[in-house]
Design a protein around this motif. Sequence first.
Motif, mmCIF file in Angstrom:
data_model
loop_
_atom_site.group_PDB
_atom_site.id
_atom_site.type_symbol
_atom_site.label_atom_id
_atom_site.label_comp_id
_atom_site.label_asym_id
_atom_site.label_seq_id
_atom_site.Cartn_x
_atom_site.Cartn_y
_atom_site.Cartn_z
ATOM 1 N N ASP A 49 -40.429 7.897 1.343
ATOM 2 C CA ASP A 49 -41.679 7.394 0.781
ATOM 3 C C ASP A 49 -41.438 6.895 -0.644
ATOM 4 O OD1 ASP A 49 -41.575 9.606 -0.889
ATOM 5 O OD2 ASP A 49 -43.168 10.718 0.133
ATOM 6 N N LYS A 50 -42.523 6.654 -1.385
ATOM 7 C CA LYS A 50 -42.372 6.066 -2.713
ATOM 8 C C LYS A 50 -41.685 7.004 -3.705
ATOM 9 C CE LYS A 50 -46.228 2.811 -2.432
ATOM 10 N NZ LYS A 50 -47.616 2.544 -2.837
ATOM 11 N N ASP A 51 -41.717 8.299 -3.421
ATOM 12 C CA ASP A 51 -41.051 9.258 -4.310
ATOM 13 C C ASP A 51 -39.615 9.547 -3.871
ATOM 14 O OD1 ASP A 51 -43.390 9.522 -5.801
ATOM 15 O OD2 ASP A 51 -44.167 11.067 -4.449
ATOM 16 N N GLY A 52 -39.183 8.834 -2.837
ATOM 17 C CA GLY A 52 -37.824 9.061 -2.357
ATOM 18 C C GLY A 52 -37.695 10.263 -1.430
ATOM 19 N N LYS A 53 -38.837 10.860 -1.081
ATOM 20 C CA LYS A 53 -38.783 11.998 -0.144
ATOM 21 C C LYS A 53 -38.829 11.502 1.291
ATOM 22 C CE LYS A 53 -41.135 15.421 -3.073
ATOM 23 N NZ LYS A 53 -42.166 14.663 -3.842
ATOM 24 N N ASN A 94 -48.613 7.164 0.570
ATOM 25 C CA ASN A 94 -47.585 7.096 -0.468
ATOM 26 C C ASN A 94 -46.288 6.417 0.002
ATOM 27 O OD1 ASN A 94 -46.697 7.620 -3.117
ATOM 28 N ND2 ASN A 94 -45.540 9.412 -2.430
#
Lengths: 251, 234
Positions: free
Chosen positions: A13-17, A211
């Motif tokens: 996702d956008k947080d790299g998770k 996200n």
Amino acid sequence: MSFESITIFGGVDKDGKDESIRELTIGRGEIYSVIGFTGSGKSRLIRDIEQLAQGDTVTKRRILTDGKIPEYKYRRAPEFKIVAHLTQNMNYITDLKCGEFLRLRAECRKIPAAAKNAERIIMTANGLCGEPISDETPLTALSGGQSRALMIADTAINADAPIILIDEIENAGIDKKAAMETLVGNEKIVLVVTHDPLLALSGKRRIVMRNGGMAGLLGTTERERDVFDRLRELNAYSLEIQRRLRAGETL
Amino acid sequence: MPNKKQKIVIVGGPPAAGKTAVISQLIGLLKDGGVVAAVCKIDCLKTRDDEIYRALGVAAAAGLSKDICPDHFLAVNLEEIALWGERRNADILIIETAGLCHRCAPATKNTIAVCVLDCVQSIRVPDKVGPVLTNCDIAVITKGDMVSQAETEVFWQSVRLLNQNAEIVEVNGATGAGAQYLKIAIDARQSAAGVVGDELRHDMPSAICSYCVGERRIGNIFQQGVVTKMEFSE
């Protein structure tokens, strides 16, 4: 190129998770809707599929066809027509008349009976929008709804592509139910990005985006099917009111 | 001292086609892969593109051709630009040309030539741009997300007809979608060592009339040198 299914392997996702959905296979004849708030990554998912991404986009998603990595040339070139893509941002920009362009295009794609093909597309488009389009209408003079209708008809009739991606076509003032029926009539893999509840519930399942990631996968429940039927009635009612208002009638 | 061979890529195409955006997306991918890039922008009157590239964390230079045709200016300066790239230790030197008359192809035989075209202007654009397209190695089509898929197809077809050998890729300069294919296409190609002795792919337009040397007055009596007049069929 022909295949029976695509498989989406989840990325980040956008947080790299890691996104929640790790693997999702969609077969021919199945309609999935893609829903979520603005900016949640719906269009990005569609683009990944359009490009048959192989971990090489920001989301790191991978898209396989029939469980295999598609050949490089198919991923790159529209010449092979794997994906038909329709978005609200697409416009016609060519300074030609509708009929002229559609015939030119049919020749380009080596579609036999170019004139007949063009005629059918215009007829189908006219079933979706209000003011009719003619062979002589300049492409650039089409209204938003007419453009959308013509693109839908074109996609439906010259439908070689096994995958159809539809990005928010509900805002153009066309008959969205008829549009969907025109598009998904035959065995296709269909993803519909939408904010419209009727379209959202018309699929087999819906992918919920959050996200930038695929956060959930929901099947349509019994209760939702009832809601869907109710929405369909409301839509028919709303369309009828719209028709009468447009025609200058009073209610 | 220069210690390694740099790959030289020359990017041309009409104004506002998205050359800078496409190159910026490419730079992101190159940096991710640990490749050292340097970018030289050639423009006519002013440019801020070098600042854009510097902000991306790569070495950047800008050359302004002022009164001279920017493609002539590039040819005149190519040796120096290549030396600059070597001094910056670049693995890849990208030269962005000014989008102008499309009469010439700014690229040389031994460099990698990229032509950027946007399909929003007109599907007849490929017919108008000339040698910069017909002599390129890689044709990049931009802004495809804004145009109907049917028109994009016709656009591809006309690019293909004009240049059978080019690899065609679609890149979205705004989102970066497709930039990886441009990188793959560049990775697959080599440019020869050194530019001295290399040749232009196409001759430049001759620029030797009165107006080339500063004449501003209109009329036959003021014109000398190579003066080509139109013929009217009435």
